[in-house]
Design an enzyme around this catalytic site. Structure first.
Site, short mmCIF file in Angstrom:
data_model
loop_
_atom_site.label_atom_id
_atom_site.label_comp_id
_atom_site.label_asym_id
_atom_site.label_seq_id
_atom_site.Cartn_x
_atom_site.Cartn_y
_atom_site.Cartn_z
N SER A 55 30.49 -11.90 -10.50
CA SER A 55 30.68 -12.07 -11.94
C SER A 55 30.21 -10.84 -12.72
O SER A 55 30.86 -10.43 -13.67
CB SER A 55 29.99 -13.36 -12.43
OG SER A 55 28.69 -13.10 -12.86
N ASP B 97 31.97 -4.89 -5.02
CA ASP B 97 32.31 -5.84 -6.09
C ASP B 97 33.10 -5.17 -7.21
O ASP B 97 34.14 -5.67 -7.65
CB ASP B 97 31.03 -6.46 -6.70
CG ASP B 97 30.39 -7.48 -5.78
OD1 ASP B 97 30.71 -7.48 -4.59
OD2 ASP B 97 29.56 -8.27 -6.27
#
Ligand code: PMV
Length: 321
Positions: free
Chosen positions: A108, A152
């Site tokens: 996230s 990520d």
């Protein structure tokens, strides 16, 4: 180019194979997922830049020249970096809304950083350069996670499914003809930095043993890529289970992860493993099709977990206007 507003979204991710060993330069496979973070920027006549990010902080609107909550430091960094580049710094209000649960292993923070960086680049009138956006997002990730591998931010920027090794990426054409992919949130929040730190401590204590585990994971990663390409679902599932055992021996398992895996296995998942840093967070499960899925979701919800079905290999950062 005078841009008055900008709005870009970036995906979260799952690491299919190779978390933790990827921090030490070994390869890993990650895939962008259907949940995204979206940043919308509007020009303002106010002298102060501000960000509202309800999923990150409950403090409401944060003015960037005031005291910043620790969770927003990385965003302040992105703003300063991009504003510095601009000849005329336009003032803005940004709103970031994320569908991704925080501290759960779904990337996230990277999705938030990539969506903010891209929106600001566009707002300030720069040509979009994904390599550059990825770099800024990586530096922001370092503020949060210490020594991240960069996987990520990379998957969030470029999307698809990738083989990642020391910053080099190759897209993997996934050829599974039918499958269903479930993500299960254990709702145990953990932070990546402390899990990576714990593995580092074990590595320092038992370098030979931990290096061997990394080597074994690396073999699984390479074999998984071949099987994702030829569409051997059974073998991919088998490799997920094998990767999970190795992650447990790295010490990043958790009781709740084991419970989720037990339920998924009882429901005939072909393979399952934790995804991300572990110690809680999410589990991914691979099913042959959607036949058992409603029953599986019910069984997981009954135990208090949060399962959801999502697409994988989705688009990277994109203009959402
Ligand atoms: O839990 P996440 O989404 O932060 O993923 C962490 C993956 C690690 O390999 C453990 C760390 C990294 O930087 O690659």
């Amino acid at each position: 180019m005078n841009v008055e507003s900008a709005s870009f979204s970036a995906p979260g991710k799952v690491i299919l194979f190779g978390e933790h060993s990827v921090v030490y330069g070994y390869p890993a496979v990650a895939s962008a997922i259907g949940l995204r973070a979206k940043c919308s920027i509007l020009s303002t006549s106010s002298e102060q830049n501000s960000i509202i990010a309800p999923n990150l902080t409950s403090s409401g609107k944060i003015f960037l020249n005031s005291k910043i909550p620790p969770k927003m430091k990385s965003l302040e960094f992105i703003v300063q970096k991009i504003q510095k580049k601009a000849e005329i710094q336009k003032n803005f209000e940004a709103e970031i809304i994320s569908e991704l649960p925080i501290s759960s292993g779904l990337g996230s923070s990277a999705a938030v950083s990539v969506s903010l960086a891209t929106s600001l680049y566009n707002f300030q009138g720069f040509e979009l350069n994904l390599e550059e956006i990825n770099k800024v997002a990586y530096e922001a990730e370092r503020i949060i996670h210490g020594t991240p591998s960069g996987i990520d931010n990379t998957i969030s920027t470029f999307g698809g499914s990738i083989r990642f090794e020391k910053g080099d990426i190759k897209q993997i054409p996934i050829n599974l003809s039918s499958f269903c992919f479930i993500i299960v949130n254990s709702l145990i929040q953990r932070d990546t930095k402390s899990q990576v730190y714990a593995v580092r401590e074990r590595y320092k204590k038992h370098p030979d043993q931990i290096s061997q585990i990394f080597e074994d994971i690396s073999e699984i990663v390479e074999e998984s890529i071949k099987n994702l390409k030829v569409g051997d679902l059974e073998r991919v599932g088998y490799l997920m289970n094998k990767n999970q055992i190795l992650l447990e021996s790295l010490g990043v398992g958790h009781k709740q992860i084991e419970k989720i895996i037990k339920i998924l296995t009882e429901q005939k998942a072909i393979g399952c493993k934790l995804t991300g840093a572990g110690g809680g967070g999410c589990v991914i499960g691979l099913f042959e099709d959607e036949k058992n899925i409603n029953r599986t979701i019910e069984a997981l919800q009954q135990e208090g977990y949060q399962p959801f079905i999502t697409e994988i290999s989705t688009q990277g950062v994109r203009n959402d206007r």
